[in-house]
Design a protein around this motif. Structure first.
Motif, PDB file in Angstrom:
ATOM      1  N   MET A 107      -1.012 -28.039  15.753  1.00 56.69           N
ATOM      2  CA  MET A 107       0.344 -27.544  15.520  1.00 56.69           C
ATOM      3  C   MET A 107       0.351 -26.021  15.375  1.00 56.69           C
ATOM      4  N   VAL A 108      -0.554 -25.486  14.579  1.00 56.15           N
ATOM      5  CA  VAL A 108      -0.563 -24.041  14.343  1.00 56.15           C
ATOM      6  C   VAL A 108      -0.813 -23.263  15.646  1.00 56.15           C
ATOM      7  N   PRO A 109      -1.853 -23.590  16.419  1.00 59.73           N
ATOM      8  CA  PRO A 109      -2.024 -22.842  17.678  1.00 59.73           C
ATOM      9  C   PRO A 109      -0.893 -23.058  18.682  1.00 59.73           C
ATOM     10  N   ALA A 110      -0.343 -24.273  18.721  1.00 60.83           N
ATOM     11  CA  ALA A 110       0.745 -24.518  19.675  1.00 60.83           C
ATOM     12  C   ALA A 110       1.972 -23.693  19.299  1.00 60.83           C
ATOM     13  N   LEU A 111       2.123 -23.422  17.995  1.00 54.04           N
ATOM     14  CA  LEU A 111       3.283 -22.652  17.543  1.00 54.04           C
ATOM     15  C   LEU A 111       2.967 -21.163  17.413  1.00 54.04           C
ATOM     16  N   ALA A 112       1.747 -20.754  17.787  1.00 53.00           N
ATOM     17  CA  ALA A 112       1.344 -19.358  17.593  1.00 53.00           C
ATOM     18  C   ALA A 112       2.334 -18.358  18.186  1.00 53.00           C
ATOM     19  N   PRO A 113       2.844 -18.593  19.413  1.00 55.67           N
ATOM     20  CA  PRO A 113       3.815 -17.636  19.953  1.00 55.67           C
ATOM     21  C   PRO A 113       5.046 -17.487  19.046  1.00 55.67           C
TER      22      PRO A 113
END
Lengths: 266, 359
Positions: A181-187
């Motif tokens: 979740m965190v990397p997918a939401l990084a942008p």
């Protein structure tokens, strides 16, 4: 013929408005290199001496430090709390999620002046008068809407099945959140962070009501300078801030794409 | 049914969401290497059953055993299942290879082994050349294959497919059905598909479980399911049929005579005289003209639908009843709309179902 004319009008508008927005920035950049204390066009030579003077401005360093601290702290707190709130809203199971979403974003639509007075009165009413702390809490009100808006939009596109996929592939639940979740939401985090940081860093109308002698943020200090001695030092400082912002935007564009930040495309 | 040991056993699983019973004492036993489909309309509980097997939904009661181990209370990350989701649920921040490697990395597998497994899984789904691509640069069909490779790479005890093909367009879906079945048989995978698509169920599975209202109505091989539907629901959900309501006149040893508005019909079934029933037959059993020892009914052709290899003829038999026949050019001229025709079909291919069970 009519269609051609319409297209020409639109083009003229687009180019004209872009110039309208950018030319003042160019003027201030030019003024910062003015050899004379009074800025005058056309320039007769160039000088960088005003840049050297920035650091010697009365109370500049404490104000810069304070503004950076407040901006970074309020952004960090907003990112964590705003994201958690956005998850509750985006998952849609919260009754009245739409109302909460509107409430979280509403300070964006409020005039800063009104917000400033309201916060001042409110803090006084409850006896909350710690100088730095009131400023930080007020800046949370400024930064939270940016984070909430970006994260609600980002999470609306986030497929929560990703977490389930990670779990069936061998991740614990917290592990799935961190690894997926965190990397997918990084942008979204990056966009929210930048907007939030900038909104806090250059805020004047709210800060002015909550600042005292020892807690003057940089924008307040800058306005004070311009009243006291309007020489190109301030133009030099503005140009530096501008350059910093442009670099920040450029780097984020490399990372996530500026069009997503501006919200002009998906 | 071969004597192979049961691989996945679901014992009397129940699940309620508020007042709704989603799973109602489900029993299901699957052998190693078997491909089973859970088929049913939305809300029948098929996805919940799949999620209960994956560990993503906790059943209120009952047990799940996988590869000889009770996994009822084992969290999903320790179950060793592979799931292919309807949305594929690929990780957008990782490449194709990164997605396939994910499960092995989490397990702490050595890098060399991971690389070999990723290469193997990707070549299995014919995507070896796209290993370095970003997920967003793939077509829907390619994403589907990556999701499959990711699930296979961890060598799960059972593969679970949640409407995994439904996002593909029809032609690609039909190709994938055949290819996927062959691939799963090649790697000797045990798999459960969840779908509402009867063609998918019939094409891909060794056995099909037709689900309705949280229960399994029938669990049978595709052929048996079609030829010998166990309930009116199974009959309706898989394939087309002619259905006529009536009342049992006489019952004799698994056969009944039924009085209907289109005449007296005989059917297979055990009922007492006087029971209201539905008499049904598959459309390809209906032929033009009379046959001896067969059911028959007459009427006026209402519509003729040409579908390539077959032509569907719907006949208005009067009194609100209609007949559906699948006719072939080889067996004579296809009637036209408004023609008066008589159709007949064998008694041994006619079934009676209790009326009140109509879904």
């Amino acid at each position: 013929m009519m269609i051609r004319a319409a297209i020409v009008v639109c083009w003229v508008m687009a180019i004209g408005l872009a110039l309208f927005l950018i030319v003042p920035l160019l003027v201030i950049a030019a003024a910062s290199f003015s050899p004379t204390p009074v800025f005058d066009l056309p320039l007769t030579g160039a000088s960088t001496r005003w840049y050297g003077r920035i650091g010697r401005l009365d109370g500049f360093w404490p104000s810069l430090l304070l503004s950076l601290q407040i901006a970074l702290l309020s952004t960090a707190i907003s990112l964590v709390s705003g994201t958690l709130a956005a998850i509750a809203i985006a998952r849609g199971k919260l009754p009245g999620a739409g109302i909460f979403a509107t409430a979280l974003v509403s300070p964006l639509m409020m005039p800063g002046l009104v917000l400033g007075i309201a916060l001042l009165q409110g803090f006084r009413a409850v006896g909350f008068t710690m100088p730095g702390a009131t400023l930080l809490v007020a800046h949370l009100v400024i930064t939270l809407p940016y984070v909430a808006r970006t994260m609600i939009a980002g999470l609306a596109r986030f497929d929560f099945t990703l977490i389930e996929a990670a779990r069936t592939l061998g991740c614990t639940y917290p592990g799935s959140v961190l690894r997926v979740m965190v990397p997918a939401l990084a942008p979204s985090f990056l966009i929210a962070g930048i907007f939030s940081f900038l909104a806090s860093f250059d805020n004047y109308p709210v800060s002015i009501f909550l600042a005292d002698v020892r807690t003057k943020t940089l924008p307040i200090r800058m306005l004070q300078y311009i009243e006291e001695a309007p020489d190109p030092t301030l133009a030099a400082l503005s140009t530096l801030i501008l350059t910093g912002t442009v670099i920040l935007l450029f780097v984020s564009d490399r990372v996530v794409g500026l069009h997503r930040m501006a919200g002009t495309s998906d | 049914m071969s004597g192979a040991a049961p691989h996945l056993v679901v014992r009397s699983i129940s699940k309620r969401y508020g007042p709704t019973t989603v799973l109602d004492h489900i029993d299901l036993t699957i052998r190693r290497g078997e491909l089973v489909t859970l088929l049913g309309p939305s809300g029948c509980g098929k996805t919940t059953l799949l999620r209960a097997i994956a560990g993503l939904a906790q059943p209120d009661s009952g047990k799940v055993e996988l590869a000889g181990r009770d996994i009822t209370h084992v969290p999903p990350h320790k179950r060793n299942v592979g799931v292919v989701f309807q949305s594929y649920a690929l990780f957008p921040h990782l490449t194709v290879a990164g997605n396939v490697a994910f499960g092995l990395k989490v397990r702490g597998t050595a890098r060399r082994e991971i690389n070999a497994a990723v290469e193997r899984a990707l070549s299995l789904v014919k995507l070896g050349h796209l290993a370095g691509r970003r997920i967003s640069a793939l077509s829907g069909g390619q994403q589907q294959r990556v999701a499959l490779a990711r699930a296979i790479a961890v060598e799960p005890d059972v593969l679970l497919f949640d409407e995994a093909l439904s996002a593909l367009d029809r032609k690609l879906r039909e190709e994938m059905q055949v290819e996927l079945r062959r691939l799963l048989q090649d790697v000797k995978a045990t798999a459960i598909f969840v779908t509402h698509d009867q063609d998918e169920a019939l094409t891909m599975s060794d056995r099909v479980a037709v689900m309705n209202k949280g229960r399994i109505e029938q669990l049978a091989e595709p052929r048996e399911l079609y030829l010998r539907p166990a309930s009116l629901f199974a009959l309706n959900f898989v394939g087309l049929s002619t259905r006529i309501s009536g009342t049992v006149l006489a019952a004799d040893n698994g056969k009944v005579d039924v009085e209907t508005k289109v005449g007296r019909l005989s059917a297979l079934g055990n009922f007492q005289a006087g029971s209201p029933v539905i008499v049904a037959a598959r459309p390809e059993q209906l032929r033009l003209g009379e046959q001896s020892e067969a059911n028959s009914a007459a009427g006026r052709v209402r519509s003729v639908v040409f579908q390539g290899s077959r032509t569907l003829v719907e006949v208005d038999a009067g009194a609100g009843e209609s007949l559906l026949a699948e006719l072939s050019e080889r067996d004579g001229a296809i009637p036209r709309v408004h023609d008066e025709i008589r159709l007949s079909w064998p008694v041994t291919e006619t079934f009676a179902f209790p009326m009140e069970a109509q879904a």
